[in-house]
Design a protein around this motif. Structure first.
Motif: not given
Length: 956
Positions: A75-86
């Motif tokens: 399994l290669w688990q993908p996803g993204t980060d909500h990155a508050g300030i950015a």
RNA sequence: GGGCGGUUAGCUCAGUGGUAGAGCACUACGUUGACAUCGUAGGGGUCACAAGUUCGAACCUUGUACCGCCCACCA
């Protein structure tokens, strides 16, 4: 029929779509197989693919594709980060540019957060599509987001964050504290130490005179260059230096070293602080360094981390002089500090100028020193950070770091290369409390509520912080509140909807005695708080899921060193705390991608290369292979377009080898029986293949991607294409059907095995060839990416290797000779071997076709006597005669021999010297000694033959 | 101030004790129907410097110089 060349622009999207549609990226689900998982370092949802991502994800994909082919449940688990300030920044900017003329504060919190979600759903996560273009074989059906899914408010990502916060709070590992933080006046939020960049900028030290109060004077020593006191001067002031003069408005004292003789008499006396007219004490504190500046230092506890500590020791109450936007305070706080009206509300830099000119006018400015100073900047806002007193939530990182340090010490998690462990330990052992609250709207809202205590309620006082409830949900919180207040008091939740830490500082009016207003903490958590849970939150935690059982802990984390503190360390802490296990077994730290000059790539420098442009121009395979070949351990990677071009050429080379195979009917034989392969050249290539397979496997296993890629490059280009394909041409064109069939089979087999070995690095061109070499094969046997990894069992045939190497050497030397002697490229030479011996003669005869073809020979004959009127040369250990007529440059032939003789003489002499050294013979390992003896024997034989050849040239 | 890393061919870099390597660039020549996104051959290096360990050092040790990067509160 294969096209002239591979067309990545056409093939890559088509192949990727086919993989995706056929569910190729999903785990095999084979529970009997070993599980292998990697979680992607989640790129910011605002992110655009840069070279660092390209390298990082290429290496992960190499590991993933390799292990998948080795049969693991991957399994290669993908996803993204909500990155508050950015992210908040991007949306606010978009609003500003849209001309709507509305700010986030006008909109209110809820509407703004909705707006960010909309942005995320419409234009966020573009980077996911870009990862796909690279060929990343992530299981996209499991794509995660650190903020979860707003349409499912009960999603586990949300619950995970809340649960972690609440439990850490229960354990006392999260607490509220009022202390100095790094305050970003632009974003008006606290940021962590790691988000502050120390930058060197031109600045000044202003040396200020603080008049001594009550008519006190003292004798100040004046020193010469050597540090000797030459005279003393009576002073009614004390000098302090500062790079931030405006902070003097908040000074609470002046510190000198307790053992500094200059100021011994001043300790306990006072200075009259200019501008504000406050009397502040001169105190003794070891923080003051007698060797720096005047040895006396002003103390501003509310605006300097060191001064805060000094102030605390001296019992001073910090005096705040700045507001959230770094303007001088007004109102009550200004009154307390005694700040004159004309300073109130000034921007910090205006205040600085005003303070300096006030000192100048009062003749209290002793000196202005121009120099470079280190200043803290917000890494996203790029404005100067102010240390500022606020109430924030902190994680007790010191306690949590302990098991995280131990886990690495015990080898439960290994860093590769190992030396990064030092960096990790150094950071972890000196870790500071982690400020996790942010005065933003976009992020996980802190699950804490503030309410008046019962006493405050009864006396109708303002409350802050009052009673704090920390709970996983509002219901839980209300249950706690009801229990706390009892049934007499009505409880109602209000949302102030206003951010900013200071809201709590002003005090909020309590409700009536019969009812308590409860307000949720408006702040959100540091983005890294949720990222820290990534290895288990993505697998369903806090729910107990099959994925969590199977894929946690993960195998390897692949990342760059700049993220060790932000992310790796925090994942370690959180995993150990909540899962009781390390999150990953290996941490592979790869290099940074730099430009050709070794500079960091950045948009502002204009030296950034766009990986997608390179993919457009040369194909994803070329970029990936370039990354692979450059990814050694430790070093930075300097990327150049040329390198990518070279690797595109490598793909073309492979493509053409496949075309050759196709033209010669070298099909796809599937498995073959090595024992039944007879021809030396075929046995030789099989042994070379097995060696290559072993090197590639070892390289990837050890994270030495450059070695794996290098072995592939060498095998495919230099061994397979340069020699094997050339050597088999006569067989493929010959009349021996058995040999021809065998060669077709072996050639096809070796090519297919090469495709498998190369696939992790160059997935597209290999997959395409896999299918094109045998139409319908993908349907019958599945995609190349799902084939079994080639065997790494060694297969060797030394006799075949020796024979083929003799052929290769012979051809190489003949070619070199022809060139040196000026033989025209087109002309074919007759070659006569003199006294070659039976073995060599046999070899020469059995490889006659190949020798003639590749060394451009007319024919090969044998003789016992040195022919008259011919030029003889020594090839290997065989004297060979060439007809004089074909040799253009006899002089060059002589020179060549002389040069070689001279070199041989030198080599023999030095090796003989070595062997006559008794210590060498007695102490060096016997095999080394023997190797040297053998070398001399070979060289001596060769020298004899060369001499004879040289003699033959005399008369010509 | 502390720590880490680097210094090998014109350039980018491999090479952890046994005769210095690759790719690119450069030079010359291009013939053989896989490939000019190519082929063949060639030139080019006291492995930063110094001392030490060793029979033997690019490699191990110590020191020096220069270049990067990370961490750290110097007024």
């Amino acid at each position: 029929m294969l096209d002239q060349r591979f067309d990545p622009a056409e093939a890559e999207p088509r192949l990727y779509k086919a993989w995706e549609e056929n569910g190729c990226f999903k785990p095999s689900g084979d529970t009997s197989a070993q599980a292998y998982s990697i979680v992607i370092p989640p790129p910011n949802v605002t992110g655009v693919l840069h070279m660092g991502h390209a390298l990082n994800n290429t290496l992960q994909d190499v590991l993933i594709r390799f292990e998948r082919m080795r049969g693991k449940n991957v399994l290669w688990q993908p996803g993204t980060d909500h990155a508050g300030i950015a992210t908040q920044m991007v949306v606010e900017r978009q609003m500003a540019e849209s001309g709507e003329n509305i700010t986030r504060r006008d909109m209110g919190r809820e509407a703004f957060v909705d707006r960010v979600w909309e942005w995320k759903e419409e234009s966020g996560g573009a980077i996911v599509g870009q990862l796909k273009r690279l060929g990343a074989s992530c299981d996209w059906s499991k794509e995660a987001f650190t903020m979860g899914d707003r349409n499912h408010p009960d999603n586990n990502m949300m619950r995970a964050v809340t649960k972690v916060f609440v439990e850490l709070h229960k354990k006392g590992l999260i607490y509220r504290d009022k202390r100095l933080v790094n305050w970003d006046p632009h974003f008006q939020t606290a940021i962590s130490d790691l988000e502050v960049d120390q930058r060197e900028v031109p600045g000044h030290y202003w040396h200020l005179r603080y008049p001594l109060a009550d008519g006190v004077t003292y004798m100040h020593p004046i020193k010469d260059e050597d540090g000797n006191t030459v005279e003393t001067e009576m002073r009614d002031y004390i000098v302090v230096a500062t790079s931030r003069p405006e902070t003097m408005l908040g000074d609470t004292g002046v510190a000198v070293h307790p053992e500094d003789p200059r100021y011994a008499g001043l300790i306990g006396k006072f200075v009259e602080l200019p501008i504000v007219g406050r009397r502040i004490p001169i105190i003794a504190d070891e923080y003051a360094d007698p060797d720096k500046g005047s040895g006396a230092v002003k103390i501003t506890p509310a605006h300097d981390f060191n001064d805060f500590e000094v102030g605390k020791r001296a019992g001073h109450t910090p005096l705040n002089i700045l507001n959230a936007t770094a303007h001088i305070v007004d109102g009550e706080e200004a009154d307390t500090a005694g700040i004159p009206a004309e300073y109130r509300g000034l921007d910090r830099f205006d205040a600085r100028r005003k303070v300096v000119s006030a000192f100048e006018e009062a003749e209290l400015l002793q000196e202005i020193e121009n120099l470079k100073i280190e200043q803290p900047f917000g890494d996203r806002s790029n404005v100067v950070i102010e240390p500022w007193m606020t109430d924030q939530w902190y994680v007790d990182a010191k306690t949590m770091a302990k098991p995280a340090i131990a886990a690495v010490k015990e080898g439960k998690t290994k860093f590769v290369p190992e030396n990064w462990e030092k960096t990790y330990f150094n950071w972890m052992e000196n870790i500071q409390p982690w400020c996790v609250s942010r005065q933003l709207w976009w992020g996980h809202r802190i699950p804490a509520w503030y309410a008046p205590t019962i006493e405050q309620l009864e006396s109708d006082q303002a409350y802050f912080p009052g009673k704090v409830f920390v709970a996983e949900s509002e219901e839980d919180m209300l249950a706690q509140a009801r229990e706390y207040y009892g049934s007499e008091i009505e409880v109602s939740v209000v949302d102030t909807g206003i951010g900013g830490a200071k809201i709590w500082g002003g005090g909020t009016s309590a409700g009536k005695a019969s009812s308590a207003n409860i307000a949720r903490d408006p702040d959100v958590l540091d983005t890294w708080f949720s990222s820290a849970l990534w290895p288990f939150s993505t697998q369903g935690w806090p729910d107990k899921t099959a994925d969590l059982d199977t894929f946690f802990p993960t195998a390897t984390l692949v990342t760059a060193f700049d993220i060790i503190f932000f992310w790796v360390a925090r994942m370690m802490m959180m995993s150990l705390e909540f899962m009781g296990e390390v999150p990953f077994k290996d941490v592979y730290i790869h290099a940074l991608v730099l430009d050709e000059k070794g500079q960091k790539m950045s948009k502002s420098k204009g030296n950034a290369m766009d990986p997608l442009e390179l993919v457009d121009e040369y194909g994803a395979d070329a970029l990936r292979f370039t990354m692979g070949r450059m990814a050694g351990q430790g070093r930075n990677i300097r990327l150049s377009k040329q390198a990518v071009e070279g690797n595109r050429n490598f793909a073309t080379k492979l493509w053409n080898a496949a075309r050759f195979a196709e033209m010669n009917e070298c099909g796809a034989p599937g498995e073959i029986d090595y024992d039944r392969v007879e021809s030396p050249v075929n046995r030789w290539i099989l042994s070379e293949l097995s060696q290559c397979a072993a090197e590639v496997s070892k390289g990837i296993e050890d994270y030495k991607f450059n070695e794996a890629a290098g072995a592939l490059y060498k095998f495919i280009w230099n061994t397979l294409c340069d020699w094997y394909l050339e050597l088999i041409k006569p067989l493929l064109a010959g009349m021996d059907d058995a040999a021809k069939q065998e060669t077709r089979m072996v050639c096809g087999y070796v090519l297919d095995e090469s495709l498998k070995l190369l696939h992790p690095f160059m997935p597209f061109v290999t997959e395409e060839l896999w299918e094109r070499r045998a139409e319908g094969r993908a349907e019958a046997k599945g995609f190349l990416m799902h084939q079994s990894w080639p065997s790494t069992e060694p297969f060797t045939d030394e006799a075949a290797a020796e024979e083929i190497n003799w052929v290769i050497d012979m051809i190489t030397e003949l070619r070199s000779l022809r060139n040196d002697l000026g033989v025209p490229a087109g002309s074919k030479l007759p070659l006569t071997l003199v006294n070659a011996g039976a073995e060599i003669e046999n070899r020469a005869m059995s490889h006659e076709d190949v020798l003639k073809r590749l060394a451009r020979l007319e024919d090969i004959s044998m003789t016992d006597t040195t022919p008259e009127g011919a030029v003889t040369a020594v090839i290997g250990e065989t004297m060979s005669a060439l007809s004089v007529a074909d040799i253009v440059d006899i002089d060059e032939a002589r020179k060549r021999l002389d040069k070689e003789l001279a070199q041989l003489d030198k080599d023999i002499k030095s090796t003989e010297g070595k062997l006559s050294n008794e210590k060498f013979v007695s102490r060096a390992p016997p095999e080394i000694v023997e190797e040297n003896r053998e070398r001399i024997r070979d060289w001596t034989t060769r020298r004899e033959k060369l001499k004879a050849a040289r003699k033959g040239l005399e008369g010509l």
